[in-house]
Every structure is written in C-alpha cells, then in structure tokens.
Enzyme design. Structure first.
Site, PDB file in Angstrom:
ATOM      1  N   SER A 108       5.776  43.694   9.582  1.00 29.78           N
ATOM      2  CA  SER A 108       6.069  42.297   9.309  1.00 29.78           C
ATOM      3  C   SER A 108       7.189  42.152   8.277  1.00 29.78           C
ATOM      4  CB  SER A 108       4.797  41.569   8.872  1.00 29.78           C
ATOM      5  OG  SER A 108       5.001  40.202   8.744  1.00 29.78           O
ATOM      6  N   ASP A 243      10.581  36.272   9.928  1.00 26.13           N
ATOM      7  CA  ASP A 243      10.347  37.544   9.256  1.00 26.13           C
ATOM      8  C   ASP A 243      10.635  38.680  10.236  1.00 26.13           C
ATOM      9  OD1 ASP A 243       8.219  37.114  10.988  1.00 26.13           O
ATOM     10  OD2 ASP A 243       6.772  38.097   9.689  1.00 26.13           O
ATOM     11  N   ASP A 245       8.862  40.637  12.301  1.00 23.44           N
ATOM     12  CA  ASP A 245       8.288  40.722  13.642  1.00 23.44           C
ATOM     13  C   ASP A 245       8.190  39.376  14.345  1.00 23.44           C
ATOM     14  OD1 ASP A 245       6.138  39.930  11.946  1.00 23.44           O
ATOM     15  OD2 ASP A 245       4.677  40.651  13.398  1.00 23.44           O
ATOM     16  N   ASP A 247       6.750  36.423  13.685  1.00 25.99           N
ATOM     17  CA  ASP A 247       5.570  35.561  13.755  1.00 25.99           C
ATOM     18  C   ASP A 247       5.511  34.575  12.594  1.00 25.99           C
ATOM     19  OD1 ASP A 247       4.799  37.251  11.678  1.00 25.99           O
ATOM     20  OD2 ASP A 247       2.807  37.659  12.480  1.00 25.99           O
TER      21      ASP A 247
END
Length: 471
Positions: A108, A243, A245, A247
């Site tokens: 992340s 961010d 990834d 999400d």
C-alpha cells in the site's frame, strides 16, 4: 517439509489494519508460500478451491513474491491466474465476479523496503477471524526450489474499467482537464483510460520509475505544493492520484487543494444516495452534521471493521456504503446511477469516489461541492519509527489520567468526553478533537484532529505530536 504456522510465526510478518505487512527481507519465498498455502487451507475448509487470482503493485519486490506464492499454491494443486500490476480493488472486483479468492501483493502506502499481502475470499475481503485462522493453520509447506514465470492476463483490468465507466455517460467530463499524478501507483496505466472514456482531457504528471510511498492521510508538503503548481500550470479542473495499490484516493479541487478522504467519501455518498454508512471513529463529524443519512455506524479503524458493520445495515437499508479517513470507499450494495447498476465492491476503492465527484463538474466545481457541507476540518500526521508497544503504553497512560496529560501535551482544553474504540479520542468542550492511535501497518504513532478551521486542526496535530516527541 514444515508447517505454515511455524514458518509464519518465525517470519516477523504480522496482520495490521488491512493485510499482512513486514520488511521485504522477511518476505522470503518460503514465507510467501506459507501464507498462500495457509490461506488456501482456510478456504478449503469452507469451499472447493482449484484457482486463485493474483496481482501486484509496482514495488521492486512484488513480482518475486508473486512467483513464490504461485510456486507455493502449485504444491497443493491450485492454479494461479496472474493479472499483473493493477489496483487492489481491480483484482478484488474481478475475483468476486469470477467467484474465486485472490491475493494482492502490496504494501500500500508504506515505504518500498516493506511489502505486504492482502487476502480476499470469493465473497470479498477476509475478516479478522480469517486472519487468525491463516496464522494458526497447520498446512504443510515444501521448500521453494524454483520460481515460475508468470504470464499477465488482461481480464481483471478490463472488468475494472467497465465497472467504472458504464454507469456514467461518455461526455460526463467533456471539456474538463483532469491531471493524474501517476508516481508509481498500480493503477497509473488504467486511470487515464477511465477518465478519457468519460470525455476528459487527461494530463499525465509525475510518473516515477522508483516506488513513491504516498500516504493519503498524511500528504507531504511537497505533494501539496506539486498539486497547487500543476493545477495552475496546466489549468486543471481537478487532479487525481492514489496510494501505491490504488485503494486510497487523492483528489484536488481546481485550486490544487487536496480533499480530505472522509470529505470525499461523504460527498460521494451524497451523490450516490446512500442511506446508511459504516465508517471509523476517526472520520469527520460532518458526516453526522450533514443529516444526509438514515444511520451511521462508527467502527474501529481498518476496512475489516468497516465491512463488519455492513451486516446489520444490509438487513435494514437498500443502499449501504462505507469509507475511511484515507478516502478508501467501500460499496456494500448495488447502486442505481443514471439508470445503470454499479455492482458492490466491499473493499477500499479509489476511482469510484473520484469519478463520482468529477461527474458533477459541469454543474459545480469541486470547491463549491465541499462548501455545501458542514464546515468541520480534519488533519492528521504521524511520528515515524515509533514502536507499536511504545504507542500502546503512551495511550494507556493517557487513558488513565487524561486531564493530567492535557497539561503535559500543552493542550489548553477542558475534556468533554473520551472514546477508546480505537486508540484514544478526546473531544473537548469547544468541539475540538484529538485522537491518538498506533498504526496497524507500520511502526508509527498517528494523530488525528478536528476543528472548526483547517489551520487549527493542523496546529493541533503538530502541537500534539511535537509535545509527545519532546516528552
């Protein structure tokens, strides 16, 4: 041959608020295989399992971790379908549509020397009980002697693009200039396709070959300045980013000011006509003050807790969603928009809340949309390299003597109430809020504040963290 629980227990890898996280050096091929086999073991106790979906972010370590996962699953005759570098919600959505579980290799927003794994059943994100089951599973793991080459399949990417375009008209963003701060986001080759399909003129900005750890809850001063400069230079109507990834969204208005994630979620829920919300205690109280929702469930911080709040809401309300302070948006029920159905995706997503707000630009600029909400302002930041046990000890001490600690932290307020649902949240008699909690994903102490002015909220965070460091 070893047991998965022994390998995992010796790895220094642990579950945080969303997924298993740790140093890249601790994610050895054997550890990655053990997590994958243990997860498959948990699934097989409940259902037949022959196929697992897999994807990665742009971290240098992610592809090798995916190879190790595939090698581990091959030991127990599970076929791996690899979808390459795509956002976590893109993988989760496609896997749900195919009724198969999946694993996302991503850390992340945390620095590139760390990485992580996120797990999804065919029904969606795993629960805290599932996490415990993975850690204690006694599945057999053979040594990983070779890593397979993985062939990228395009289906998950295509399905994600379709989900985020079919409910909006192809001219929703006609005449609008939207910048995308691409950095190293897993979705950087997808977002432009979605926005262009809706009629926008897209300007790609800030692409990086090195991993950039963007934290949407603690945006750096450098990224704040970049947004203001890019919006001005390129005459943008908005600037979008995520961010690592994909999400957690970042969306700036026409002045280059990043919207707070909970304000983005609130506005998105308003436009979608959501009846009931599940959202963490750290989110802005403008949610209640807006009087837009029939019910608001406040939870601990982390998507598993937000998701757990959906169960009771779905029995009572037709349209249910959730979001976090980081902006990640979770859609628990089907939604009708413009005569089309948007399918549920009960895991954090960055693109849907962004395009939902952007679709209103021909009627109202982003800054004007924000002005219609109750004016409550939040800020957050963290102290890095602050051990979790140190954070827990500090919070426990504050909880014992909050009034005394207000003096130590030089916070000149009278305490009205406290909330220890997650960390320690202090609400003062004048409505100011200071909330401390350890990060669930990294050795960091996080501080959230809420006030009737943005400057005051930021000052509260800065003063609190500074006082803690001095103490």
């Amino acid at each position: 041959m070893k047991e998965s629980s022994h390998i995992i227990d010796s790895s220094n890898i642990s579950f945080g608020t969303s997924g298993a996280r740790g140093l890249v050096t601790d994610f050895t091929p054997e550890v990655c295989a053990a997590f994958a086999i243990a997860f498959a073991n948990v699934i097989r106790e409940q259902d037949v399992l022959t196929t697992m979906a897999l994807a990665i972010d742009n971290r240098p370590s992610s592809y090798q971790m995916a190879q190790a996962i595939s090698a581990g699953l091959a030991q127990i005759n599970i076929e791996t379908k690899f979808y390459g570098v795509i956002p976590t919600p893109a993988l989760a959505y496609y896997a749900m549509q195919q009724n198969i579980p999946c694993i996302m290799v991503t850390g992340s927003h945390i620095p590139f020397d760390r990485n992580g794994l996120k797990f999804y059943k065919a029904q969606g994100e795993i629960s805290k009980a599932d996490e415990a089951a993975i850690l204690t599973a006694q599945a057999k793991v053979s040594p990983i002697t070779s890593l397979p080459d993985l062939t990228v399949l395009p289906a998950a990417k295509d399905a994600y693009i379709l989900r985020n375009t079919e409910a909006f008209s192809s001219d929703s963003l006609k005449g609008k200039r939207i910048g995308i701060y691409e950095h190293s986001s897993a979705g950087r080759d997808i977002y432009n396709l979605i926005l262009e399909a809706l009629g926008a003129e897209v300007i790609s900005l800030g692409r990086s070959d090195e991993f950039v750890p963007i934290d949407t809850e603690a945006v750096s001063e450098e990224d704040k300045e970049k947004a203001r400069a890019w919006v001005k230079e390129y005459k943008l109507d908005a600037l979008f980013s995520t961010d690592g990834d994909g999400d957690r969204p970042l969306l700036s208005d026409e002045f280059g000011e990043w919207l707070r994630g909970d304000i983005l979620g609130l506005l998105c829920s308003k436009i979608l006509g959501i009846e009931a919300l599940s959202t963490p205690v750290s989110c802005n109280t403008a949610i209640e003050k807006s009087n837009l929702f029939k019910h608001i469930e406040r939870t601990k911080i982390g998507s598993p807790y937000v998701i757990s709040g959906f169960d009771s809401l779905l029995r009572t309300f037709n349209s249910v969603a959730g979001f976090e302070a980081n902006g990640g948006y979770l859609l628990a029920s089907k939604i009708k928009l413009n005569g089309k159905t948007i399918q549920p995706l009960p895991t954090r997503d960055a693109i849907l809340p962004a395009i939902t707000l952007l679709s209103q630009l021909n009627q109202q600029a982003l800054s004007e949309q924000v002005k219609l909400l109750p004016q409550r302002y939040t800020a957050s930041d963290r102290i890095k390299d602050f051990a979790r046990d140190k954070s827990l000890s500090l919070i426990a001490n504050i909880n014992k003597e909050p009034e005394a600690w207000l003096l130590k932290l030089d916070l000149p307020f009278k305490l009205a109430k406290v909330n220890d649902t997650d960390g320690f949240r202090m609400t003062f008699t004048d409505g100011e809020v200071v909330h401390l909690r350890p990060s669930g994903n990294a050795p960091e102490l996080r501080c959230y504040a809420e006030s009737n002015s943005q400057i005051k909220a930021e000052q509260l965070v800065k003063a609190t963290l500074s006082a803690i460091q001095n103490l």
